[in-house]
Design a protein around this motif. Structure first.
Motif, PDB file in Angstrom:
ATOM      1  N   ASP A 168       0.859  -1.175   0.000  1.00 36.51           N
ATOM      2  CA  ASP A 168       0.000   0.000   0.000  1.00 36.51           C
ATOM      3  C   ASP A 168       0.904   1.236   0.000  1.00 36.51           C
ATOM      4  N   LEU A 169       1.013   1.909  -1.154  1.00 31.99           N
ATOM      5  CA  LEU A 169       1.923   3.045  -1.313  1.00 31.99           C
ATOM      6  C   LEU A 169       1.213   4.385  -1.147  1.00 31.99           C
ATOM      7  N   THR A 170       0.152   4.403  -0.355  1.00 31.65           N
ATOM      8  CA  THR A 170      -0.587   5.650  -0.154  1.00 31.65           C
ATOM      9  C   THR A 170       0.298   6.741   0.454  1.00 31.65           C
ATOM     10  N   ALA A 171       1.195   6.382   1.359  1.00 28.30           N
ATOM     11  CA  ALA A 171       2.069   7.355   2.025  1.00 28.30           C
ATOM     12  C   ALA A 171       3.236   7.786   1.151  1.00 28.30           C
ATOM     13  N   GLY A 172       3.385   7.233  -0.036  1.00 32.66           N
ATOM     14  CA  GLY A 172       4.488   7.604  -0.918  1.00 32.66           C
ATOM     15  C   GLY A 172       5.716   6.771  -0.675  1.00 32.66           C
ATOM     16  N   THR A 173       6.817   7.160  -1.374  1.00 37.43           N
ATOM     17  CA  THR A 173       8.066   6.404  -1.280  1.00 37.43           C
ATOM     18  C   THR A 173       9.249   7.293  -0.897  1.00 37.43           C
ATOM     19  N   LEU A 174       8.988   8.528  -0.412  1.00 38.06           N
ATOM     20  CA  LEU A 174      10.072   9.420  -0.021  1.00 38.06           C
ATOM     21  C   LEU A 174      10.592   9.081   1.370  1.00 38.06           C
ATOM     22  N   PHE A 175      11.747   9.674   1.684  1.00 38.03           N
ATOM     23  CA  PHE A 175      12.391   9.410   2.969  1.00 38.03           C
ATOM     24  C   PHE A 175      11.416   9.638   4.121  1.00 38.03           C
ATOM     25  N   GLY A 176      11.359   8.634   5.015  1.00 34.61           N
ATOM     26  CA  GLY A 176      10.482   8.716   6.176  1.00 34.61           C
ATOM     27  C   GLY A 176       9.110   8.100   5.959  1.00 34.61           C
ATOM     28  N   ALA A 177       8.732   7.781   4.733  1.00 32.41           N
ATOM     29  CA  ALA A 177       7.401   7.218   4.453  1.00 32.41           C
ATOM     30  C   ALA A 177       7.300   5.792   5.000  1.00 32.41           C
ATOM     31  N   ILE A 178       6.110   5.435   5.449  1.00 28.80           N
ATOM     32  CA  ILE A 178       5.839   4.085   5.974  1.00 28.80           C
ATOM     33  C   ILE A 178       4.736   3.460   5.120  1.00 28.80           C
ATOM     34  N   ILE A 179       5.000   2.268   4.618  1.00 28.24           N
ATOM     35  CA  ILE A 179       4.033   1.559   3.775  1.00 28.24           C
ATOM     36  C   ILE A 179       3.700   0.216   4.415  1.00 28.24           C
ATOM     37  N   LYS A 180       2.574  -0.356   3.981  1.00 29.86           N
ATOM     38  CA  LYS A 180       2.098  -1.622   4.536  1.00 29.86           C
ATOM     39  C   LYS A 180       2.211  -2.734   3.497  1.00 29.86           C
ATOM     40  N   ALA A 181       2.670  -3.896   3.951  1.00 28.16           N
ATOM     41  CA  ALA A 181       2.768  -5.075   3.081  1.00 28.16           C
ATOM     42  C   ALA A 181       1.478  -5.879   3.171  1.00 28.16           C
ATOM     43  N   VAL A 182       0.973  -6.337   2.031  1.00 28.19           N
ATOM     44  CA  VAL A 182      -0.286  -7.094   1.960  1.00 28.19           C
ATOM     45  C   VAL A 182      -0.037  -8.367   1.161  1.00 28.19           C
ATOM     46  N   CYS A 183      -0.463  -9.521   1.711  1.00 28.26           N
ATOM     47  CA  CYS A 183      -0.295 -10.812   1.027  1.00 28.26           C
ATOM     48  C   CYS A 183      -1.521 -11.115   0.172  1.00 28.26           C
ATOM     49  N   ASP A 184      -1.314 -11.895  -0.876  1.00 33.22           N
ATOM     50  CA  ASP A 184      -2.414 -12.329  -1.725  1.00 33.22           C
ATOM     51  C   ASP A 184      -3.341 -13.264  -0.953  1.00 33.22           C
ATOM     52  N   LYS A 185      -4.527 -13.494  -1.521  1.00 36.83           N
ATOM     53  CA  LYS A 185      -5.499 -14.392  -0.895  1.00 36.83           C
ATOM     54  C   LYS A 185      -4.932 -15.805  -0.798  1.00 36.83           C
ATOM     55  N   GLY A 186      -5.077 -16.385   0.381  1.00 32.14           N
ATOM     56  CA  GLY A 186      -4.572 -17.734   0.593  1.00 32.14           C
ATOM     57  C   GLY A 186      -3.154 -17.768   1.128  1.00 32.14           C
ATOM     58  N   TYR A 187      -2.579 -16.578   1.421  1.00 30.29           N
ATOM     59  CA  TYR A 187      -1.211 -16.504   1.936  1.00 30.29           C
ATOM     60  C   TYR A 187      -1.213 -15.698   3.231  1.00 30.29           C
ATOM     61  N   ARG A 188      -0.257 -16.019   4.105  1.00 32.72           N
ATOM     62  CA  ARG A 188      -0.181 -15.382   5.414  1.00 32.72           C
ATOM     63  C   ARG A 188       1.186 -14.721   5.573  1.00 32.72           C
ATOM     64  N   LEU A 189       1.193 -13.479   6.143  1.00 33.72           N
ATOM     65  CA  LEU A 189       2.410 -12.686   6.277  1.00 33.72           C
ATOM     66  C   LEU A 189       3.230 -13.149   7.473  1.00 33.72           C
ATOM     67  N   SER A 190       4.531 -13.285   7.258  1.00 31.26           N
ATOM     68  CA  SER A 190       5.465 -13.545   8.352  1.00 31.26           C
ATOM     69  C   SER A 190       6.545 -12.476   8.318  1.00 31.26           C
ATOM     70  N   GLY A 191       6.937 -11.965   9.489  1.00 31.56           N
ATOM     71  CA  GLY A 191       7.895 -10.868   9.559  1.00 31.56           C
ATOM     72  C   GLY A 191       7.186  -9.550   9.803  1.00 31.56           C
ATOM     73  N   SER A 192       7.831  -8.446   9.424  1.00 29.59           N
ATOM     74  CA  SER A 192       7.273  -7.109   9.638  1.00 29.59           C
ATOM     75  C   SER A 192       6.207  -6.801   8.595  1.00 29.59           C
ATOM     76  N   SER A 193       5.078  -6.309   9.051  1.00 30.75           N
ATOM     77  CA  SER A 193       3.993  -5.976   8.128  1.00 30.75           C
ATOM     78  C   SER A 193       4.129  -4.567   7.567  1.00 30.75           C
ATOM     79  N   PHE A 194       5.138  -3.767   8.062  1.00 36.11           N
ATOM     80  CA  PHE A 194       5.361  -2.408   7.580  1.00 36.11           C
ATOM     81  C   PHE A 194       6.814  -2.242   7.143  1.00 36.11           C
ATOM     82  N   LYS A 195       7.016  -1.342   6.176  1.00 44.00           N
ATOM     83  CA  LYS A 195       8.346  -0.958   5.722  1.00 44.00           C
ATOM     84  C   LYS A 195       8.462   0.558   5.785  1.00 44.00           C
ATOM     85  N   GLN A 196       9.669   1.062   6.168  1.00 46.82           N
ATOM     86  CA  GLN A 196       9.912   2.501   6.243  1.00 46.82           C
ATOM     87  C   GLN A 196      11.102   2.870   5.361  1.00 46.82           C
ATOM     88  N   CYS A 197      10.982   4.026   4.704  1.00 48.21           N
ATOM     89  CA  CYS A 197      12.036   4.502   3.805  1.00 48.21           C
ATOM     90  C   CYS A 197      13.094   5.238   4.604  1.00 48.21           C
TER      91      CYS A 197
END
Length: 346
Positions: free
Chosen positions: A105-134
């Motif tokens: 989810d790139l709603t917050a953008g991709t510039l320094f300091g932005a935080i985005i959310k990772a989303v898995c496809d249907k039938g898959y489960r996320l392991s690790g950090s669900s957010f990434k920060q620039c």
């Protein structure tokens, strides 16, 4: 005396000039520069201790920023630093590196300091950090999407499932069921692993077969007629009791008995045949039962033929006895002839 006074005046002027130079020089020295906002001193400027008149130092963009316009050089003039002309902008991390079965989810953008959310496809489960920060080096946080699995289902009574792998069923995998012999499946033939880690329905049930099949066999039994009926044969058809058939059936044939004895005065001829009861227990199919029934009918026809032959012989003997009685009424003594004695002894 005048020379002495001139010398003292010259020394005073030199002292005043020296003091003046010290004051002017001290006034021209600039303080150590400092960064502003997203501007910082270069490593070289940080190592400098004195900043006299016309000294130049360079500023640069801070961490997470990059040069937009300007050079970043400032100069010490009259004890003050000139204004920097450098402008900085945020570093752009760009889209994250693609991961299998993952989107962002790139709603917050991709510039320094932005935080985005990772989303898995249907039938898959996320392991690790669900957010990434620039950050300045790039995106932080590691995540992975693993396919959802379901528990291996339990066996059902009077049946089983066909999942023969040691691994757990994955999202979208069907698990099929079959019932044991003599049982019918009630419910869905297969259940499917869903994205929640649960099956889309409960396992089916295996229940006994409710419907019954009935097989009726016929047995033909000969019944001999009396001499008064002309020595004919009467064939009687006997229908045995119905037998309920499940998986393994038992067919019981009726008991046929050749009744009763044929009796005369002299030369008694007795015909008696008894068909022993038989029980047939087929373990294969309905065709085998029909073959056994056909064999029993053939045996019945053979017995009827034998009975007819015996009746014919008995009729001949009785007829002969009647003829012998008629000849004895004239007292011709023919009954004592040697060729007739063999019939008298019968």
């Amino acid at each position: 005396m005048d020379v002495f006074l001139n010398t003292r005046e010259m020394q005073g002027l030199k002292t005043l000039l020296f003091v003046y130079l010290l004051v002017v020089k001290a006034a021209a020295v600039c303080p150590k520069p400092e960064g502003e906002g997203n501007l910082v001193l270069t490593t070289e400027a940080l190592l400098m201790n004195d900043f006299p008149e016309e000294t130049q130092v360079t500023l640069e963009c801070g961490n997470g920023f990059q040069t937009d316009t300007g050079s970043g050089v400032i100069t010490c003039i009259d004890g003050k630093w000139t204004k920097p002309d450098l402008t900085c902008k945020k570093t752009d991390c760009g889209p994250p590196r693609p991961e299998p079965n993952m989107s962002f989810d790139l709603t917050a953008g991709t510039l320094f300091g932005a935080i985005i959310k990772a989303v898995c496809d249907k039938g898959y489960r996320l392991s690790g950090s669900s957010f990434k920060q620039c950050y300045a080096p790039g995106w932080s946080g590691k995540a992975k999407c693993n396919i959802v699995t379901c528990m291996i289902p339990n066996e059902v009574i009077n049946g089983r499932h066909l999942w023969d792998s040691q691994d757990k069923p994955k999202y979208g995998d069907p698990v099929h069921y079959v019932c044991d012999a003599g049982f019918s499946l009630i419910g869905k033939v297969s259940i499917t692993c869903t994205e929640t880690g649960q099956y889309d329905s409960d396992p089916p049930e295996c229940q006994g077969v409710a419907a019954e099949e009935t097989i009726t066999t016929k047995m033909v039994t000969p019944s001999p007629a009396t001499p008064a009926q002309g020595g004919g044969n009467i064939v009687t058809t006997v229908a045995p009791p119905k037998v309920t058939v499940h998986r393994e059936t038992t067919v019981t044939s009726a008991t046929g008995t050749v009744p009763p004895r044929l009796q005369g005065d002299r030369g008694i001829m007795t015909a008696e045949e008894t068909v022993a009861p038989s029980t047939v227990t087929p373990t294969t199919s309905l065709q085998d039962q029909q073959d056994d029934t056909l064999n029993n009918n053939v045996i019945g026809y053979v017995i009827a033929g034998v009975g007819a032959i015996l009746l014919a012989v008995g009729s001949v003997i009785l007829l002969h006895k009647c003829l012998m009685k008629k000849k004895g009424s004239y007292d011709t003594r023919e009954d004592l002839k040697p060729e007739l004695l063999q019939f008298q002894n019968l």
